[in-house]
Design an enzyme around this catalytic site. Sequence first.
Site, PDB file in Angstrom:
ATOM      1  N   GLU A 327       0.815  -1.220   0.000  1.00 19.57           N
ATOM      2  CA  GLU A 327       0.000   0.000   0.000  1.00 19.57           C
ATOM      3  C   GLU A 327       0.846   1.268   0.000  1.00 19.57           C
ATOM      4  O   GLU A 327       0.323   2.365  -0.207  1.00 19.57           O
ATOM      5  CB  GLU A 327      -0.898   0.032   1.252  1.00 19.57           C
ATOM      6  N   TRP A 442       1.313  -6.625  26.470  1.00 18.00           N
ATOM      7  CA  TRP A 442       1.775  -7.051  25.155  1.00 18.00           C
ATOM      8  C   TRP A 442       3.211  -7.564  25.192  1.00 18.00           C
ATOM      9  O   TRP A 442       4.073  -6.977  25.837  1.00 18.00           O
ATOM     10  CB  TRP A 442       1.742  -5.883  24.168  1.00 18.00           C
TER      11      TRP A 442
HETATM   12  P1  AMP Z   1       3.578  -6.399   1.986  1.00 17.18           P
HETATM   13  O1  AMP Z   1       2.441  -5.558   1.644  1.00 17.18           O
HETATM   14  O2  AMP Z   1       3.411  -7.824   1.590  1.00 17.18           O
HETATM   15  O3  AMP Z   1       4.855  -5.838   1.506  1.00 17.18           O
HETATM   16  O4  AMP Z   1       3.664  -6.436   3.576  1.00 17.18           O
HETATM   17  C1  AMP Z   1       3.817  -5.285   4.349  1.00 17.18           C
HETATM   18  C2  AMP Z   1       4.099  -5.656   5.786  1.00 17.18           C
HETATM   19  O5  AMP Z   1       5.359  -6.330   5.893  1.00 17.18           O
HETATM   20  C3  AMP Z   1       4.233  -4.486   6.699  1.00 17.18           C
HETATM   21  O6  AMP Z   1       2.992  -3.976   7.102  1.00 17.18           O
HETATM   22  C4  AMP Z   1       5.031  -5.076   7.855  1.00 17.18           C
HETATM   23  O7  AMP Z   1       4.211  -5.803   8.739  1.00 17.18           O
HETATM   24  C5  AMP Z   1       5.946  -6.040   7.146  1.00 17.18           C
HETATM   25  N1  AMP Z   1       7.250  -5.417   6.956  1.00 17.18           N
HETATM   26  C6  AMP Z   1       7.721  -4.827   5.846  1.00 17.18           C
HETATM   27  N2  AMP Z   1       8.983  -4.376   6.045  1.00 17.18           N
HETATM   28  C7  AMP Z   1       9.317  -4.690   7.316  1.00 17.18           C
HETATM   29  C8  AMP Z   1      10.469  -4.483   8.130  1.00 17.18           C
HETATM   30  N3  AMP Z   1      11.557  -3.891   7.666  1.00 17.18           N
HETATM   31  N4  AMP Z   1      10.423  -4.927   9.403  1.00 17.18           N
HETATM   32  C9  AMP Z   1       9.337  -5.547   9.893  1.00 17.18           C
HETATM   33  N5  AMP Z   1       8.228  -5.776   9.173  1.00 17.18           N
HETATM   34  C10 AMP Z   1       8.209  -5.350   7.903  1.00 17.18           C
END
Ligand code: AMP
Length: 539
Positions: A327, A442
């Site tokens: 997004e 949490w």
């Molecule tokens: P996507 O839309 O599949 O790229 O997923 C996005 C989600 O991936 C985010 O909302 C996070 O929960 C996770 N995410 C992306 N980058 C990171 C990061 N560097 N560290 C931790 N979680 C991440």
Amino acid sequence: MQGLMMDYPLTLQHAFHRVTHLFPRKEIVTQTESEPHRYTYADWGRRVMQLAHALKKAGVGDGDRVATFAWNTYRHFELYYAVPCMGAVLHTLNIRLFADQLVYIVNDAADKVMFVDGDLVPIVEKLVDQLPTVQLYVIMGDAPYATGRLRPSIDYETFIADQPTTFTWPDLDENSAAAMCYTSGTTGNPKGVVYSHRSIFLHSMGVGHVEGMALSERDVVFPIVPMFHANAWGFPHAAAFSGSKVVLPGRFSDPLRVARVIEQERVTITAGVPTIWIGLLSLLEKERFDLSTLRAIAAGGSAAPQALIEGLQRHNIPIIHAWGMTETSPLASLSRLRSYQLDLSPDEQFRIRARQGTVIPGVEFRVVDMESGQEVPWDNQTFGELQVRGPWVARAYYKDTESASKFADGWLRTGDVAVVDDDGSIQLVDRTKDLVKSGGEWISSVELEGLIMGHPKVLEACVIGIPHAKWGERPLACVVPKPDALDQVSKEEILDYLRARVAKWWLPDDVVFIEAVPKTSVGKFDKKVLRTQYEMHSL
Ligand code: AMP
């Protein structure tokens, strides 16, 4: 009073023109079974225009969706520009999705033409009866592939052959759709994110910015992150804006191939999920490669453990830890040391670099208490939901009326839980749904995972909440030992290691050893699978 500057449309046509005119000799290299495929941006540009003609001839018009089901290759890169520059919308399909999700997505987007890599044809053949909107399949590959059930179909090279090598692009509104991509969606149906020319243009400026990935013409960019995962994090677009050489992995992302490609192509910046880099680090501990050209690995998609950042730094390879979502185009924040942090101790520096860091220019954020809706203090302790906004952040999903609350008052509610330090640097604590709620408090599964992955005998670790009669939920650690430590690491050893590092009530109630952490279609830990598997695990 109005400004008196030109109303110049921010479209991908600009990047296309720039890279083909100013950097025509720069190379695009794609890995194959044998010798890599190589050509220049000049060759690429001619083929992009041939492809645009072929699409037009096939009846693709303004706003029509053109799907791809493909690896990271030069043909996919041609589609990245031909489709949006002619006014249609590139819809990159995740080749690892389950069949029913793919069917849903293709129908939801009403894809008109689908480009399929030859070796992936069998997957699409199984679904073909359920894809009524697709009027033509174009098969991409160097070997002739049987396409019996995909009808009508044509080979990519035949499709573009004999087409003129110049195309007069139509005038486009910068806000018109250029590409779309569905979120991996862990609940409900996947949701379509629709990028505009303007959003991709501005996102590319953000990726290229020195406070972003600082891309320049001197860079050799190697995006391992799939081109169907949030536009390979914007690298193919941004590389064309900068005139950088592009190296594409094809379907090869094993550590040995990755190391060899970096060495041979003199890669300066590469990008992918932490799992890839965990594999590379294991390889580098055993074998030598000359990776000295590499100035950065962009790691994101899930949290890059501090131990990984430290491990690669021992080989002089800096990880830039970045955060974003489908997004958010996706680059939204990244972690880099600030000028006044350069003389901190190495440990403090690594801790800073393991954060998700500072939003890049163009993105605004706030972290909001999940109950009161008030912004949390920047004390690095108080949790809240991370919300972002900016010109490359989605304001709605495609054809969706159920998710209005996700886009409340002009902010995207990310579903990520974060703390902020007094520098305004973000650290993700968890996904809202992955936090472990023990006795009303949490526990961050991500933080526990990061720590456990710092244990020298551990390759990967995934922490999940398990129902508990007294506390509601308690953490369970699922641990994958390193291959050379199999049967040599005990539960007590892991717990002792953690005891020194976390509050007592954060200690997992149990540790189970597993062969591998199940991964989602985009390479993240699939906690759903482990949760189902260990639902009845007694603590
Ligand atoms: P996507 O839309 O599949 O790229 O997923 C996005 C989600 O991936 C985010 O909302 C996070 O929960 C996770 N995410 C992306 N980058 C990171 C990061 N560097 N560290 C931790 N979680 C991440």
